[in-house]
Design an enzyme around this catalytic site. Sequence first.
Site, PDB file in Angstrom:
ATOM      1  CE1 TYR A   1     -12.277  43.029  19.461  1.00  0.00           C
ATOM      2  CE2 TYR A   1      -9.976  42.332  19.409  1.00  0.00           C
ATOM      3  CZ  TYR A   1     -11.254  42.295  18.879  1.00  0.00           C
ATOM      4  OH  TYR A   1     -11.511  41.520  17.774  1.00  0.00           O
TER       5      TYR A   1
ATOM      6  NE  ARG B   1      -9.043  39.194  20.995  1.00  0.00           N
ATOM      7  CZ  ARG B   1     -10.266  38.954  20.572  1.00  0.00           C
ATOM      8  NH1 ARG B   1     -11.290  39.108  21.381  1.00  0.00           N
ATOM      9  NH2 ARG B   1     -10.454  38.547  19.346  1.00  0.00           N
TER      10      ARG B   1
ATOM     11  NE  ARG C   1     -11.556  43.861  13.366  1.00  0.00           N
ATOM     12  CZ  ARG C   1     -11.366  43.058  14.425  1.00  0.00           C
ATOM     13  NH1 ARG C   1     -12.345  42.900  15.305  1.00  0.00           N
ATOM     14  NH2 ARG C   1     -10.219  42.438  14.590  1.00  0.00           N
TER      15      ARG C   1
ATOM     16  N   PRO D   1     -15.036  33.459  23.040  1.00  0.00           N
ATOM     17  CG  PRO D   1     -14.410  32.411  21.064  1.00  0.00           C
ATOM     18  CD  PRO D   1     -15.615  32.776  21.868  1.00  0.00           C
ATOM     19  CG  ASN D   2      -9.407  34.528  21.891  1.00  0.00           C
ATOM     20  OD1 ASN D   2      -8.500  33.965  22.513  1.00  0.00           O
ATOM     21  ND2 ASN D   2      -9.854  34.081  20.727  1.00  0.00           N
TER      22      ASN D   2
ATOM     23  CG  ASN E   1     -18.668  40.153  21.845  1.00  0.00           C
ATOM     24  OD1 ASN E   1     -18.595  39.479  20.820  1.00  0.00           O
ATOM     25  ND2 ASN E   1     -17.823  41.140  22.120  1.00  0.00           N
TER      26      ASN E   1
ATOM     27  CD  GLU F   1     -24.535  39.696  16.523  1.00  0.00           C
ATOM     28  OE1 GLU F   1     -25.659  39.678  15.962  1.00  0.00           O
ATOM     29  OE2 GLU F   1     -23.475  39.429  15.926  1.00  0.00           O
TER      30      GLU F   1
ATOM     31  CG  HIS G   1     -19.867  42.046  17.365  1.00  0.00           C
ATOM     32  ND1 HIS G   1     -19.258  40.853  17.660  1.00  0.00           N
ATOM     33  CD2 HIS G   1     -21.071  41.740  16.820  1.00  0.00           C
ATOM     34  CE1 HIS G   1     -20.051  39.866  17.288  1.00  0.00           C
ATOM     35  NE2 HIS G   1     -21.160  40.375  16.781  1.00  0.00           N
TER      36      HIS G   1
HETATM   37  C1  DQA Z   1     -15.628  40.749  18.383  1.00  0.00           C
HETATM   38  C2  DQA Z   1     -15.405  40.705  16.865  1.00  0.00           C
HETATM   39  C3  DQA Z   1     -15.068  39.302  16.401  1.00  0.00           C
HETATM   40  O1  DQA Z   1     -14.857  39.270  14.996  1.00  0.00           O
HETATM   41  C4  DQA Z   1     -13.802  38.805  17.082  1.00  0.00           C
HETATM   42  O2  DQA Z   1     -13.537  37.477  16.725  1.00  0.00           O
HETATM   43  C5  DQA Z   1     -13.859  38.971  18.560  1.00  0.00           C
HETATM   44  C6  DQA Z   1     -14.456  40.163  19.139  1.00  0.00           C
HETATM   45  C7  DQA Z   1     -15.849  42.181  18.900  1.00  0.00           C
HETATM   46  O3  DQA Z   1     -16.326  42.307  20.015  1.00  0.00           O
HETATM   47  O4  DQA Z   1     -15.520  43.149  18.204  1.00  0.00           O
HETATM   48  O5  DQA Z   1     -13.308  38.153  19.296  1.00  0.00           O
HETATM   49  O6  DQA Z   1     -16.799  40.003  18.673  1.00  0.00           O
END
Ligand code: DQA
Length: 151
Positions: free
Chosen positions: A24, A19, A108, A11-12, A75, A99, A101
């Site tokens: 990011y 964003r 964080r 999501p997002n 991700n 995985e 990120h």
């Molecule tokens: C994320 C880190 C997550 O905590 C966050 O909710 C994201 C992006 C990252 O790519 O750094 O949406 O997965």
Amino acid sequence: MPKHILVLHGPNLNMLGKREPQIYGKLSLRDINTALEKKACAAGFSLSTFQSNHEGALVDRVQEALGQIHGIIINPAAFTHTSVAIRDALLLHDLPLIEVHISNIHKREAFRSQSYISDIATGQIVGLGIRGYLLALDAMMAILTDKEDLM
Ligand code: DQA
């Protein structure tokens, strides 16, 4: 038939570029997906991507891929920290799983350092920005070709 890698975005991540760009980055998800597809194709692999803001849609996509793919890069975004359902779906596959990120989740808020995926993943790449996806793809292709050299 080329080996197929599935890249999943949670999501997002469809809002990349808009964003929190200080965390990011400025590139869009489309930019990332295009770069991944090109790199995979140039190396003789095929690659497909899927993004959803919905947990069940990600579970469905993981289930549909059963027997069709050779590796998964994911991700899971916020679902990293909450989703037993995505973890269980990924466990259907006995395949290399990386995985990714974009941010360093360990640097964080405390809730971000818990991942429901990391202990079932082959490896994890965090905090290297969007280049983490390309590094994950390099690693995945090396794993899928059994390459152990450093080049
Ligand atoms: C994320 C880190 C997550 O905590 C966050 O909710 C994201 C992006 C990252 O790519 O750094 O949406 O997965």
